[in-house]
Motif scaffolding. Structure first.
Motif, PDB file in Angstrom:
ATOM      1  N   PHE B  85       0.832  -1.209   0.000  1.00 30.34           N
ATOM      2  CA  PHE B  85       0.000   0.000   0.000  1.00 30.34           C
ATOM      3  C   PHE B  85       0.861   1.252   0.000  1.00 30.34           C
ATOM      4  O   PHE B  85       0.550   2.238  -0.671  1.00 30.34           O
ATOM      5  CB  PHE B  85      -0.931   0.006   1.207  1.00 30.34           C
ATOM      6  N   ILE B  86       1.940   1.195   0.773  1.00 32.35           N
ATOM      7  CA  ILE B  86       2.864   2.338   0.777  1.00 32.35           C
ATOM      8  C   ILE B  86       3.414   2.523  -0.627  1.00 32.35           C
ATOM      9  O   ILE B  86       3.409   3.627  -1.189  1.00 32.35           O
ATOM     10  CB  ILE B  86       4.018   2.093   1.783  1.00 32.35           C
ATOM     11  N   PHE B  87       3.842   1.391  -1.198  1.00 30.59           N
ATOM     12  CA  PHE B  87       4.384   1.413  -2.556  1.00 30.59           C
ATOM     13  C   PHE B  87       3.364   2.010  -3.534  1.00 30.59           C
ATOM     14  O   PHE B  87       3.666   2.942  -4.277  1.00 30.59           O
ATOM     15  CB  PHE B  87       4.767  -0.010  -2.953  1.00 30.59           C
ATOM     16  N   GLY B  88       2.167   1.469  -3.500  1.00 25.75           N
ATOM     17  CA  GLY B  88       1.144   1.923  -4.446  1.00 25.75           C
ATOM     18  C   GLY B  88       0.804   3.394  -4.271  1.00 25.75           C
ATOM     19  O   GLY B  88       0.640   4.130  -5.246  1.00 25.75           O
ATOM     20  N   LEU B  90       2.735   5.781  -3.023  1.00 23.18           N
ATOM     21  CA  LEU B  90       3.831   6.633  -3.493  1.00 23.18           C
ATOM     22  C   LEU B  90       3.926   6.618  -5.016  1.00 23.18           C
ATOM     23  O   LEU B  90       4.115   7.660  -5.649  1.00 23.18           O
ATOM     24  CB  LEU B  90       5.159   6.177  -2.871  1.00 23.18           C
ATOM     25  N   VAL B  91       3.779   5.415  -5.605  1.00 16.62           N
ATOM     26  CA  VAL B  91       3.955   5.318  -7.055  1.00 16.62           C
ATOM     27  C   VAL B  91       2.844   6.076  -7.794  1.00 16.62           C
ATOM     28  O   VAL B  91       3.123   6.872  -8.694  1.00 16.62           O
ATOM     29  CB  VAL B  91       4.005   3.851  -7.506  1.00 16.62           C
ATOM     30  N   THR B  92       1.588   5.860  -7.398  1.00 16.29           N
ATOM     31  CA  THR B  92       0.511   6.561  -8.119  1.00 16.29           C
ATOM     32  C   THR B  92       0.636   8.076  -7.954  1.00 16.29           C
ATOM     33  O   THR B  92       0.458   8.831  -8.906  1.00 16.29           O
ATOM     34  CB  THR B  92      -0.879   6.115  -7.637  1.00 16.29           C
ATOM     35  N   SER B  93       1.000   8.513  -6.742  1.00  4.98           N
ATOM     36  CA  SER B  93       1.150   9.955  -6.533  1.00  4.98           C
ATOM     37  C   SER B  93       2.309  10.502  -7.349  1.00  4.98           C
ATOM     38  O   SER B  93       2.239  11.612  -7.884  1.00  4.98           O
ATOM     39  CB  SER B  93       1.392  10.266  -5.055  1.00  4.98           C
ATOM     40  N   LEU B 304       0.246   5.721   9.021  1.00  7.11           N
ATOM     41  CA  LEU B 304       1.311   5.770   8.017  1.00  7.11           C
ATOM     42  C   LEU B 304       1.032   6.842   6.971  1.00  7.11           C
ATOM     43  O   LEU B 304       1.927   7.580   6.551  1.00  7.11           O
ATOM     44  CB  LEU B 304       1.455   4.414   7.320  1.00  7.11           C
ATOM     45  N   LEU B 305      -0.229   6.932   6.555  1.00  3.72           N
ATOM     46  CA  LEU B 305      -0.579   7.917   5.529  1.00  3.72           C
ATOM     47  C   LEU B 305      -0.311   9.339   6.019  1.00  3.72           C
ATOM     48  O   LEU B 305       0.235  10.181   5.301  1.00  3.72           O
ATOM     49  CB  LEU B 305      -2.050   7.760   5.135  1.00  3.72           C
ATOM     50  N   VAL B 306      -0.704   9.563   7.271  1.00  2.00           N
ATOM     51  CA  VAL B 306      -0.461  10.893   7.846  1.00  2.00           C
ATOM     52  C   VAL B 306       1.040  11.173   7.894  1.00  2.00           C
ATOM     53  O   VAL B 306       1.501  12.270   7.552  1.00  2.00           O
ATOM     54  CB  VAL B 306      -1.077  10.989   9.265  1.00  2.00           C
ATOM     55  N   VAL B 307       1.795  10.141   8.298  1.00  2.00           N
ATOM     56  CA  VAL B 307       3.246  10.328   8.372  1.00  2.00           C
ATOM     57  C   VAL B 307       3.804  10.672   6.993  1.00  2.00           C
ATOM     58  O   VAL B 307       4.600  11.606   6.835  1.00  2.00           O
ATOM     59  CB  VAL B 307       3.937   9.064   8.937  1.00  2.00           C
ATOM     60  N   ILE B 308       3.358   9.923   5.975  1.00  2.02           N
ATOM     61  CA  ILE B 308       3.841  10.195   4.616  1.00  2.02           C
ATOM     62  C   ILE B 308       3.522  11.640   4.221  1.00  2.02           C
ATOM     63  O   ILE B 308       4.375  12.364   3.709  1.00  2.02           O
ATOM     64  CB  ILE B 308       3.200   9.219   3.602  1.00  2.02           C
ATOM     65  N   ALA B 309       2.294  12.062   4.495  1.00  5.61           N
ATOM     66  CA  ALA B 309       1.899  13.424   4.130  1.00  5.61           C
ATOM     67  C   ALA B 309       2.761  14.459   4.852  1.00  5.61           C
ATOM     68  O   ALA B 309       3.202  15.448   4.255  1.00  5.61           O
ATOM     69  CB  ALA B 309       0.421  13.648   4.443  1.00  5.61           C
ATOM     70  N   PHE B 310       3.025  14.203   6.146  1.00  7.41           N
ATOM     71  CA  PHE B 310       3.855  15.138   6.917  1.00  7.41           C
ATOM     72  C   PHE B 310       5.274  15.195   6.374  1.00  7.41           C
ATOM     73  O   PHE B 310       5.875  16.261   6.257  1.00  7.41           O
ATOM     74  CB  PHE B 310       3.879  14.741   8.396  1.00  7.41           C
ATOM     75  N   VAL B 311       5.797  14.008   6.043  1.00  9.01           N
ATOM     76  CA  VAL B 311       7.163  13.977   5.519  1.00  9.01           C
ATOM     77  C   VAL B 311       7.243  14.795   4.223  1.00  9.01           C
ATOM     78  O   VAL B 311       8.161  15.591   4.023  1.00  9.01           O
ATOM     79  CB  VAL B 311       7.633  12.531   5.283  1.00  9.01           C
ATOM     80  N   MET B 312       6.236  14.612   3.363  1.00  9.40           N
ATOM     81  CA  MET B 312       6.238  15.352   2.101  1.00  9.40           C
ATOM     82  C   MET B 312       6.182  16.861   2.359  1.00  9.40           C
ATOM     83  O   MET B 312       6.895  17.642   1.734  1.00  9.40           O
ATOM     84  CB  MET B 312       5.030  14.963   1.243  1.00  9.40           C
ATOM     85  N   ALA B 313       5.298  17.243   3.288  1.00  8.52           N
ATOM     86  CA  ALA B 313       5.159  18.667   3.588  1.00  8.52           C
ATOM     87  C   ALA B 313       6.473  19.218   4.140  1.00  8.52           C
ATOM     88  O   ALA B 313       6.910  20.311   3.777  1.00  8.52           O
ATOM     89  CB  ALA B 313       4.026  18.889   4.571  1.00  8.52           C
ATOM     90  N   ALA B 314       7.115  18.431   5.004  1.00 11.97           N
ATOM     91  CA  ALA B 314       8.377  18.885   5.582  1.00 11.97           C
ATOM     92  C   ALA B 314       9.444  19.022   4.505  1.00 11.97           C
ATOM     93  O   ALA B 314      10.198  19.997   4.467  1.00 11.97           O
ATOM     94  CB  ALA B 314       8.838  17.905   6.659  1.00 11.97           C
TER      95      ALA B 314
END
Ligand SMILES: Nc1ncnc2c1ncn2[C@@H]1O[C@H](COP(=O)(O)OP(=O)(O)O)[C@@H](O)[C@H]1O
Ligand SMILES: [Mg+2]
Lengths: 246, 344
Positions: B85-88, B90-93, B304-314
């Motif tokens: 899911f993480i892979f998918g 990130l890849v689609t985005s 995890l999704l929230v973390v990914i979004a935060f990392v991107m924003a950072a």
């Protein structure tokens, strides 16, 4: 140049302006704010028409060619007639050196060493080299205002134009920087035909060989600077240069 | 400044002048402080709840929850590994961003360049309308119209052409039938296009006239002016716009879940079915119970999704800060505003 008219939308700003800029000399354009000085100088390299709704008609002969002729590309004209603006406008993220050679890069292929050499020559010509030779890699936006303006002059000189147009090049600068720019203009006229707009009469008197007085979009008087300032033909010129109005 | 000092230490300062506006100031200050604290508390509560809910799954699988490739919610054989899911996600985005950003920048520039042409207004309105279409409509359109075209035409074509190129080709090989990461990425690209375009257009509009004229006076053509003056000046703003789009792509659920194929594979090919975090949450939450750790697993995915979004924003903040130092100016303000929207 003859019978030049220029307008913004329906507002006719220049009326039948005719003049000749002498080669290897400095011509100053003076006049009160809003009289059309900037418009005038921007007509000389076809920058005026870049403003929405603006246009110009008439003849501007440059090397015998009318730059408003039907198959003249303004882009070519601007590569041969350099311009320096009122507010220093170097490209803020480009390095000092890249700023200086920005026009050369447009003009065609040059190797890095060639570019560097031409950049150095332009920066020297603009009297900036000694100050920036160790900062060539820094962004142009980090220089002081006066340095930025000289960088813009270097940028215009690098392409070795035939004419240099300057629209109040020192009006945003401190007195010391203004002095530098004026000295520079003095040197530049050895090689270039310079047209400079200024609202500062002392400045015109100091740097210009010829002076043109513009009022409400019309030429009142155009002649040798000394004559304009000491024995003008027109009463309005006299009033203006003696500070009695404007 | 002085006022703050007075409030901190009322005994030493001079008596504050009594003006009517002070009352208004206080009320306003109080109100905004309340709202700010309230919002933060809400965010903390939300994250706290998610974390508590996801704790059982994290506890049971440990790091394996992130690195595991199996997701099996059947009670008794439960296995929760979120990597597909993480892979998918990130890849689609990533596909969406890579496709949408150049088009958006082009459109934004076009919209600000075309002075008075008849094209300008219809085009701007059209782009704004795109942003207003509900995502389920995109999803349905993607499923019934776009997906067949992609399966039968676009993907076989890409496979036969780009697929032959070494290295890059690996992305475009494989069986194009059925939903896949590529189709989902393209749908996402279309969905984020209007947002990115609108923000980029604002940013491009802040490029100072002097800068444009500086380039034009050197004899730059329109395209050269764009490269010399417009794009460098707007760079940080475009990063902000991109992040805004990326944020939307990361969280998009319905449209993606309809076309992504819902497969757990992880591989180089974009023509394989994939799955994203929002999509799996949306399709499994109904049967997720607390008998096993299924529900906890989904909540952990949300974390995890929230973390990914935060990392991107950072990351975008970092990127911005680096280019911002060079110039300041209003493009920066527009960019910061965009980045702020991503953040919170
Ligand atoms: N961008 C513009 N759009 C419309 N009118 C303008 C614009 N720029 C200048 N003008 C008008 O043209 C006239 C001449 O302006 P300008 O050439 O800038 O004068 P100067 O440089 O002598 O102060 C002014 O009356 C001004 O109002
Ligand atoms: Mg002016």
């Amino acid at each position: 140049m003859s019978d030049l008219n220029a307008w913004f939308g329906t507002n006719l700003v220049l009326r039948d302006v005719s003049m000749t800029a002498q080669p290897q000399a400095v011509t100053a354009v003076i006049g009160p704010s809003g009289c059309g000085k900037s418009t005038f100088i921007r007509c000389l390299n076809r920058m005026h028409e870049e403003v929405r709704g603006a246009g110009a008609s008439g003849k501007v002969l440059f090397d015998g060619q009318d730059i408003y002729g039907p198959d003249v590309d303004p882009v070519d004209i601007r590569r041969r007639i350099g311009m320096v603006f009122q507010r220093p406008n170097p490209f803020p993220t480009m390095t000092v050196l890249d700023n200086a050679v920005a026009g050369l890069k447009l003009a065609g292929r040059m190797t890095r060493p060639e570019l560097r050499e031409r950049g150095e020559r332009a920066l020297r010509a603009a009297g900036l080299w000694e100050e920036v030779k160790d900062r060539l890699g820094e962004p142009g936006g980090k220089l002081s205002g006066g340095q930025q303006q000289r960088l813009c002059i270097a940028r215009a000189l690098a392409v070795e134009p035939e004419v240099l147009l300057m629209d109040e090049p020192a009006s945003a600068l401190d007195p010391a920087s203004t002095l530098r720019i004026e000295e520079l203009i003095e040197e530049l006229k050895e090689e270039y035909t310079v047209v400079i707009v200024t609202h500062n009469m002392q400045q015109a008197a100091r740097v210009a060989d010829w002076t043109m007085f513009l009022l409400s979009g019309e030429v009142v008087e155009h002649g040798p600077t000394r004559k304009i300032f000491t024995q003008p033909d027109d009463k309005r010129t006299e009033d203006y240069v003696t500070g009695r109005f404007g | 400044m002085a006022r703050t000092a007075i409030q901190l230490d009322p005994n030493t300062g001079p008596p504050a002048p009594r003006r009517r506006s002070r009352v208004g100031d206080r009320v306003f200050k109080g109100a905004s402080a309340t709202v700010a604290v309230g919002l933060l508390a809400l965010l903390a509560l939300l994250l706290g709840d998610l974390a508590v809910g996801g704790a059982r799954a994290f506890a049971k699988f440990g790091l394996g929850f992130i690195t595991g490739r199996n997701w099996n919610p059947v009670f008794g054989r439960e296995q929760f590994g979120a990597l597909p899911f993480i892979f998918g996600t990130l890849v689609t985005s990533a596909i969406a961003t890579v496709l949408a950003v150049p088009v958006s920048v082009g459109l934004a520039v076009l919209l600000s360049e075309v002075h008075s042409g008849w094209l300008r207004n219809p085009l701007a309105v059209f782009v704004d309308l795109l942003a207003a279409i509900p995502s389920v409509v995109y999803g349905l359109w993607g499923l019934f119209i776009m997906k067949p075209v992609f399966d039968h035409r676009v993907e076989p074509f890409l496979s036969a052409t780009v697929g032959k190129v070494p290295v890059v080709g690996a992305l475009f090989r494989g069986n194009p039938n059925g939903g896949d990461l590529f189709t989902a990425g393209v749908i996402l690209a279309i969905m984020i296009l209007p947002t990115v375009t609108a923000v980029t257009r604002e940013v491009v509009a802040t490029v100072p006239r002097e800068l444009l004229e500086g380039a034009q006076a050197l004899g730059a053509t329109r395209y050269e002016t764009l490269r010399m003056a417009v794009l460098p000046y707007s760079r940080s703003g475009i990063v902000g716009a991109t992040m805004l789009g990326l944020g939307r792509a990361l969280g998009e659920t319905i449209a993606v879940s309809l076309v992504v194929g819902n497969g757990l594979g992880i591989g180089a090919s974009l023509f394989k079915p994939g799955y994203t975090i929002p999509a799996v949450i949306a399709s499994e939450f109904r049967e997720a119970t607390n008998v096993g750790v299924h529900r906890s697993g989904l909540l952990a995915l949300a974390v995890l999704l929230v973390v990914i979004a935060f990392v991107m924003a950072a990351l975008s903040r970092l990127l911005l800060r680096r280019s911002v130092r060079l110039m300041g100016g209003s493009a920066t303000v527009a960019a910061e505003r965009a980045a702020f929207q991503v953040n919170g």
